[in-house]
Design an enzyme around this catalytic site. Sequence first.
Site, PDB file in Angstrom:
ATOM      1  N   CYS A  86     -21.118   6.893 -16.948  1.00 22.68           N
ATOM      2  CA  CYS A  86     -20.435   7.197 -18.203  1.00 22.68           C
ATOM      3  C   CYS A  86     -20.468   5.954 -19.071  1.00 22.68           C
ATOM      4  O   CYS A  86     -20.688   4.849 -18.574  1.00 22.68           O
ATOM      5  CB  CYS A  86     -18.989   7.618 -17.943  1.00 22.68           C
ATOM      6  SG  CYS A  86     -18.253   8.413 -19.388  1.00 22.68           S
ATOM      7  N   CYS A  96     -16.755   8.154 -24.409  1.00 26.05           N
ATOM      8  CA  CYS A  96     -17.815   8.425 -23.427  1.00 26.05           C
ATOM      9  C   CYS A  96     -19.170   8.681 -24.083  1.00 26.05           C
ATOM     10  O   CYS A  96     -20.122   9.096 -23.424  1.00 26.05           O
ATOM     11  CB  CYS A  96     -17.415   9.613 -22.559  1.00 26.05           C
ATOM     12  SG  CYS A  96     -15.822   9.387 -21.745  1.00 26.05           S
ATOM     13  N   LYS A 126     -14.402  19.252 -16.238  1.00 26.51           N
ATOM     14  CA  LYS A 126     -13.511  18.104 -16.379  1.00 26.51           C
ATOM     15  C   LYS A 126     -12.572  18.365 -17.545  1.00 26.51           C
ATOM     16  O   LYS A 126     -12.998  18.516 -18.693  1.00 26.51           O
ATOM     17  CB  LYS A 126     -14.327  16.841 -16.623  1.00 26.51           C
ATOM     18  CG  LYS A 126     -13.482  15.606 -16.843  1.00 26.51           C
ATOM     19  CD  LYS A 126     -14.331  14.355 -16.911  1.00 26.51           C
ATOM     20  CE  LYS A 126     -13.476  13.139 -17.202  1.00 26.51           C
ATOM     21  NZ  LYS A 126     -14.286  11.912 -17.292  1.00 26.51           N
ATOM     22  N   GLU A 174     -19.239  26.226 -18.011  1.00 32.93           N
ATOM     23  CA  GLU A 174     -19.656  24.827 -17.856  1.00 32.93           C
ATOM     24  C   GLU A 174     -20.413  24.630 -16.539  1.00 32.93           C
ATOM     25  O   GLU A 174     -21.455  23.989 -16.496  1.00 32.93           O
ATOM     26  CB  GLU A 174     -18.430  23.896 -17.855  1.00 32.93           C
ATOM     27  CG  GLU A 174     -17.966  23.437 -19.217  1.00 32.93           C
ATOM     28  CD  GLU A 174     -18.863  22.352 -19.819  1.00 32.93           C
ATOM     29  OE1 GLU A 174     -19.891  22.002 -19.213  1.00 32.93           O
ATOM     30  OE2 GLU A 174     -18.543  21.880 -20.912  1.00 32.93           O
ATOM     31  N   LYS A 184     -12.059  18.615 -11.922  1.00 31.34           N
ATOM     32  CA  LYS A 184     -11.221  17.425 -12.091  1.00 31.34           C
ATOM     33  C   LYS A 184     -10.187  17.651 -13.169  1.00 31.34           C
ATOM     34  O   LYS A 184     -10.570  18.125 -14.229  1.00 31.34           O
ATOM     35  CB  LYS A 184     -12.160  16.268 -12.470  1.00 31.34           C
ATOM     36  CG  LYS A 184     -11.472  14.992 -12.799  1.00 31.34           C
ATOM     37  CD  LYS A 184     -12.497  13.944 -13.119  1.00 31.34           C
ATOM     38  CE  LYS A 184     -11.714  12.719 -13.572  1.00 31.34           C
ATOM     39  NZ  LYS A 184     -12.453  11.869 -14.418  1.00 31.34           N
ATOM     40  N   SER A 212      -6.291   9.629 -10.625  1.00 31.74           N
ATOM     41  CA  SER A 212      -5.359   8.495 -10.607  1.00 31.74           C
ATOM     42  C   SER A 212      -3.896   8.918 -10.813  1.00 31.74           C
ATOM     43  O   SER A 212      -3.000   8.402 -10.150  1.00 31.74           O
ATOM     44  CB  SER A 212      -5.765   7.480 -11.676  1.00 31.74           C
ATOM     45  OG  SER A 212      -5.821   8.090 -12.957  1.00 31.74           O
ATOM     46  N   TYR A 215      -8.095   8.383  -4.038  1.00 31.86           N
ATOM     47  CA  TYR A 215      -7.666   7.001  -3.810  1.00 31.86           C
ATOM     48  C   TYR A 215      -6.924   6.868  -2.489  1.00 31.86           C
ATOM     49  O   TYR A 215      -6.606   5.760  -2.073  1.00 31.86           O
ATOM     50  CB  TYR A 215      -6.805   6.534  -4.995  1.00 31.86           C
ATOM     51  CG  TYR A 215      -7.555   6.672  -6.303  1.00 31.86           C
ATOM     52  CD1 TYR A 215      -8.522   5.748  -6.666  1.00 31.86           C
ATOM     53  CD2 TYR A 215      -7.350   7.774  -7.147  1.00 31.86           C
ATOM     54  CE1 TYR A 215      -9.255   5.888  -7.835  1.00 31.86           C
ATOM     55  CE2 TYR A 215      -8.068   7.924  -8.322  1.00 31.86           C
ATOM     56  CZ  TYR A 215      -9.026   6.983  -8.660  1.00 31.86           C
ATOM     57  OH  TYR A 215      -9.753   7.128  -9.807  1.00 31.86           O
TER      58      TYR A 215
HETATM   59  C1  PBG Z   1     -14.753   8.288 -17.186  1.00 35.79           C
HETATM   60  C2  PBG Z   1     -13.875   8.776 -16.092  1.00 35.79           C
HETATM   61  C3  PBG Z   1     -12.489   9.013 -16.122  1.00 35.79           C
HETATM   62  C4  PBG Z   1     -12.124   9.322 -14.808  1.00 35.79           C
HETATM   63  C5  PBG Z   1     -13.283   9.294 -14.033  1.00 35.79           C
HETATM   64  N1  PBG Z   1     -14.353   8.968 -14.847  1.00 35.79           N
HETATM   65  C6  PBG Z   1     -11.504   8.877 -17.200  1.00 35.79           C
HETATM   66  C7  PBG Z   1     -11.561   9.675 -18.430  1.00 35.79           C
HETATM   67  O1  PBG Z   1     -12.306  10.639 -18.564  1.00 35.79           O
HETATM   68  O2  PBG Z   1     -10.811   9.315 -19.336  1.00 35.79           O
HETATM   69  C8  PBG Z   1     -10.719   9.600 -14.343  1.00 35.79           C
HETATM   70  C9  PBG Z   1     -10.459   9.361 -12.907  1.00 35.79           C
HETATM   71  C10 PBG Z   1      -9.036   9.245 -12.543  1.00 35.79           C
HETATM   72  O3  PBG Z   1      -8.108   9.454 -13.345  1.00 35.79           O
HETATM   73  O4  PBG Z   1      -8.802   8.941 -11.370  1.00 35.79           O
HETATM   74  N2  PBG Z   1     -15.359   9.223 -17.973  1.00 35.79           N
END
Ligand code: PBG
Length: 325
Positions: free
Chosen positions: A119, A129, A195, A233, A248, A274, A313
């Site tokens: 990314c 991105c 996503k 998608e 995700k 996260s 994690y």
């Molecule tokens: C980058 C990306 C993100 C995450 C994984 N790759 C952040 C976003 O899209 O803002 C998030 C992963 C997480 O929150 O653990 N494109």
Amino acid sequence: MFPITRMRRLRSSRLRPLVRETELDVKDLICPVFVDETITEPVEINSMPGYSRLPLDMIADEAGCIADMGIPALILFGIPAKKDEMGTHAYGEDDVTQKAVRAIKKEAGNDIIVITDLCLCEYTTHGHCGVVNEAHEILNDPTLDILGKTAVSHARAGADIVAPSGMMDGMVKAIRNALDDNDFKDVPIMSYAAKYCSAFYGPFREAAGSGYAFGDRASYQMDIGNSNEAMREVALDIEEGADIIMVKPALPYLDIIYRVKKKFGVPTAAYHVSGEYAMIKAAAQNGWLDERRVVYESLLSIKRAGADMILTYFAKDVAKEIASK
Ligand code: PBG
């Protein structure tokens, strides 16, 4: 019916394991790793207690440690020393992700599968991105070329799988073509296909230094209310050549994981993100939840919904726990 059928018969602690339908295995886990070119010591991420960004020279050892725990794969997020408008440090031979992959491959060889997050947001000054114009629009097509180049640079460094996460239309096809044109026909693509534009990514943006300077990610990430759109998608990404697709975040989107797995039957990954990590940690630190059990239950639920693999994690914690059973 009762009293002939007694569901409780099989619930005794002795018989329970025999009839358990889903199990979590260390082989289901993928461990995220943050590698930061600007530091010389690990730096703990405030909003992700117990998780750190690591300097380049510690990355190979970390990979070895993850492999020794039986975790089959890691996913690398690079944090570069230099950012610019176009994210040019995403694809240089000597940029952070490429260096990290080479270091891991040199030390750990094929002991661990190295997936690279692909990314631009960590590499652009504006934190989006994709390429951005003066009107602050995120431009789709000019971004594809850069993603293709970045994928090739990751593959050249030795990445086993590339994982585009930017939600640009046509990104999987562009990356597939770029890889194939450069003799990387066998490098698979794990696409962040469904996503969502989620508030659960908050802590990651601190971790990866990818907060954005203006606007939000709504013009490219999915609306949180949509489920049919996720099917479209995923269908598109499969058509474009995705080998593994991802949903995700994970726990708030179990319905999506379920639908995707049921409809497409392709290898399906779920990203326990996260914010999902931070929530559990915060509650556990307050003594409000039993961390160990809540983590296991969360990940097991994600698997039960249909995920074949889980990016989390908690990967190392769970691996330790499974090993101690
Ligand atoms: C980058 C990306 C993100 C995450 C994984 N790759 C952040 C976003 O899209 O803002 C998030 C992963 C997480 O929150 O653990 N494109």
